[in-house]
Design an enzyme around this catalytic site. Structure first.
Site, PDB file in Angstrom:
ATOM      1  N   LYS A 202       0.823  -1.210   0.000  1.00 19.18           N
ATOM      2  CA  LYS A 202       0.000   0.000   0.000  1.00 19.18           C
ATOM      3  C   LYS A 202       0.867   1.274   0.000  1.00 19.18           C
ATOM      4  O   LYS A 202       2.079   1.199  -0.053  1.00 19.18           O
ATOM      5  CB  LYS A 202      -0.940  -0.030   1.215  1.00 19.18           C
TER       6      LYS A 202
HETATM    7  C1  LIG Z   1      -9.853  -3.730  -1.044  1.00 18.91           C
HETATM    8  C2  LIG Z   1      -9.199  -4.326   0.161  1.00 18.91           C
HETATM    9  N1  LIG Z   1      -9.920  -4.454   1.290  1.00 18.91           N
HETATM   10  C3  LIG Z   1      -9.387  -4.980   2.405  1.00 18.91           C
HETATM   11  C4  LIG Z   1      -8.088  -5.420   2.446  1.00 18.91           C
HETATM   12  C5  LIG Z   1      -7.553  -6.039   3.703  1.00 18.91           C
HETATM   13  O1  LIG Z   1      -6.487  -5.320   4.247  1.00 18.91           O
HETATM   14  P1  LIG Z   1      -5.396  -6.047   5.143  1.00 18.91           P
HETATM   15  O2  LIG Z   1      -4.535  -6.861   4.232  1.00 18.91           O
HETATM   16  O3  LIG Z   1      -4.642  -4.897   5.756  1.00 18.91           O
HETATM   17  O4  LIG Z   1      -6.100  -6.859   6.158  1.00 18.91           O
HETATM   18  C6  LIG Z   1      -7.295  -5.313   1.308  1.00 18.91           C
HETATM   19  C7  LIG Z   1      -5.914  -5.799   1.351  1.00 18.91           C
HETATM   20  O5  LIG Z   1      -5.178  -5.915   0.458  1.00 18.91           O
HETATM   21  C8  LIG Z   1      -7.869  -4.766   0.130  1.00 18.91           C
HETATM   22  O6  LIG Z   1      -7.150  -4.654  -0.994  1.00 18.91           O
END
Ligand SMILES: Cc1ncc(COP(=O)(O)O)c(C=O)c1O
Length: 403
Positions: A202
């Protein structure tokens, strides 16, 4: 003289030389010396988990996204779960979301024993189509979860209008969109709750980590309790009842983001603008390079939207090519370009098919996009050479499969 020599223009997948000697990943973090020093400092301090860095990171983050409150979590997924809880989702409720996302967006609805209802997407941005949302509303609908796909903000004006008209809560999944803007407003200041992720691919990272931004004090308090076992952290209450006293007031989790990585987040946030600038520069270079390449459809940018470019997803114009997406994908990988695909539509995962009976054909716009999508490498640490390698490889591969 050999008669079996391969032309230098031959695709690496057919035995030619790859454009690059080593694999370029599709996403990657940047960590500098100041980041490392900040983490080491916390390791030498008294606080490893919830200490002063948590509040410092949250305040700086809230200010950056234009929200009154920001509550940190151990991941974007935990942040989504907490937002679904704070929105009051419960068994029997429905929440409308997009199939063109990572499974976590829909999973957070299931964590609350509520039902995710998918609505199809717009063909240009691949974000939730407000008309499809409106058609999916039922008396059980409680929330809408738009996703800012690839970093392009969802169609927030009509979505907020629909929500207000029906008394629904909007949880914007902005895990792709830290730093994006919509109609002159910052993502994080528009929806009822906006969720971010700090996974290493990110815009900024804490390793694992997430945040919910909100302008609603009640939501913020519930979010804080939910990430800490449901414990009320009212300091005055503790003072009057004795320092040892605490009360668990709801069923929460341990979703805390430790001081060690909040220190990293504080440092990373200082470079967010530079990271966004570099991502936008790379997007411009790709767009200029691929505009005239037959067989490549560029990601759309709507008027009034400033994307954060988490991904740069191209779509293949398969009608102009002799190969399908899988073949083009394999050929690009053979050139050492670490392409990826975002996303297999959530309703087509076996868990969702088996539990809810979804089938191919249910969401035709999302499914058509999926068959054509390829995410090119996009991260702020990419060098100019990396960018030109991607351009060269895409032109080489797509060109060789042209009709
Ligand atoms: C659109 C979206 N929502 C939620 C998440 C979940 O985030 P995390 O990996 O920090 O749990 C991601 C992770 O890549 C994502 O791309």
């Amino acid at each position: 003289m050999s008669t079996t020599s391969v032309s230098p223009q031959a695709l690496a997948i057919n035995g030619g030389s790859p454009v690059r000697a080593s694999l370029l990943p599709y996403g990657r973090q940047s960590v500098d010396e100041a980041d490392i020093q900040a983490v080491v400092e916390v390791l030498r301090s008294d606080w490893l988990t919830t200490g002063p860095k948590v509040g410092e990171f949250e305040e700086a983050f809230a200010a950056r996204v234009g929200a009154t409150h920001a509550v940190s979590f151990s991941s974007g997924t935990a942040a989504l779960h907490a937002a679904a809880f704070a929105a009051g989702l419960k068994a029997g409720d429905e929440a409308i979301t997009t199939p063109m996302t990572f499974a976590a967006t829909a999973n957070c609805v299931l964590y609350q024993s509520a039902i995710p209802v998918f609505a199809d997407i717009s063909g240009d941005t691949l974000n939730l189509d407000p008309e499809q949302i409106a058609k999916s509303i039922s008396p059980k609908t409680r929330a809408i979860l738009p996703v800012d796909y690839a970093g392009h903000p969802a169609d927030l004006t009509p979505i907020m209008e629909i929500a207000q008209g029906h008394g629904l809560i909007v949880i914007e999944d902005a895990c792709h969109a830290l730093g994006a803007e919509y109609g002159g407003r910052r993502v994080g200041s528009i929806a009822d709750m906006t969720v971010f992720s700090f996974h290493p691919v990110k815009h900024i990272t804490t390793g694992e980590g997430g945040m919910v931004a909100t302008n609603n004090a009640q939501f913020a308090e519930t979010l804080r309790r939910f990430r800490n076992h449901g414990i009320s952290s009212d300091a005055r209450q503790r003072q009057s009842a004795g320092q040892w006293h605490y009360e668990m007031v709801l069923l929460g989790f341990n979703y805390r983001l430790p001081d060690i990585v909040c220190a990293l987040g504080i440092q990373q946030l200082k470079r967010l603008d530079a990271n966004l600038r570099r991502r936008r520069e790379i997007a411009e270079q790709y767009t200029a390079a691929f505009r005239e390449v037959p067989g490549v459809v560029l990601p759309a940018v709507r008027p009034g939207a400033i994307p954060a470019w988490h991904l740069y997803p191209i779509r293949l114009d398969l009608e102009k090519l002799t190969a399908d997406r899988a073949q083009v994908f394999r050929a690009l990988r053979a050139e050492n370009i670490g392409v990826s695909v975002h996303y297999i539509p959530v309703h087509l995962h076996p868990y969702y098919r088996d539990r809810f009976g979804f089938r191919a054909g249910d969401f035709p716009v999302a499914e058509d996009a999926y068959a054509r999508l390829i995410s090119l490498p996009m991260f702020h640490g990419m060098s100019d050479q990396d960018v030109s390698d991607v351009v060269e490889a895409v032109k080489k591969v797509v060109g060789s499969y042209g009709k």
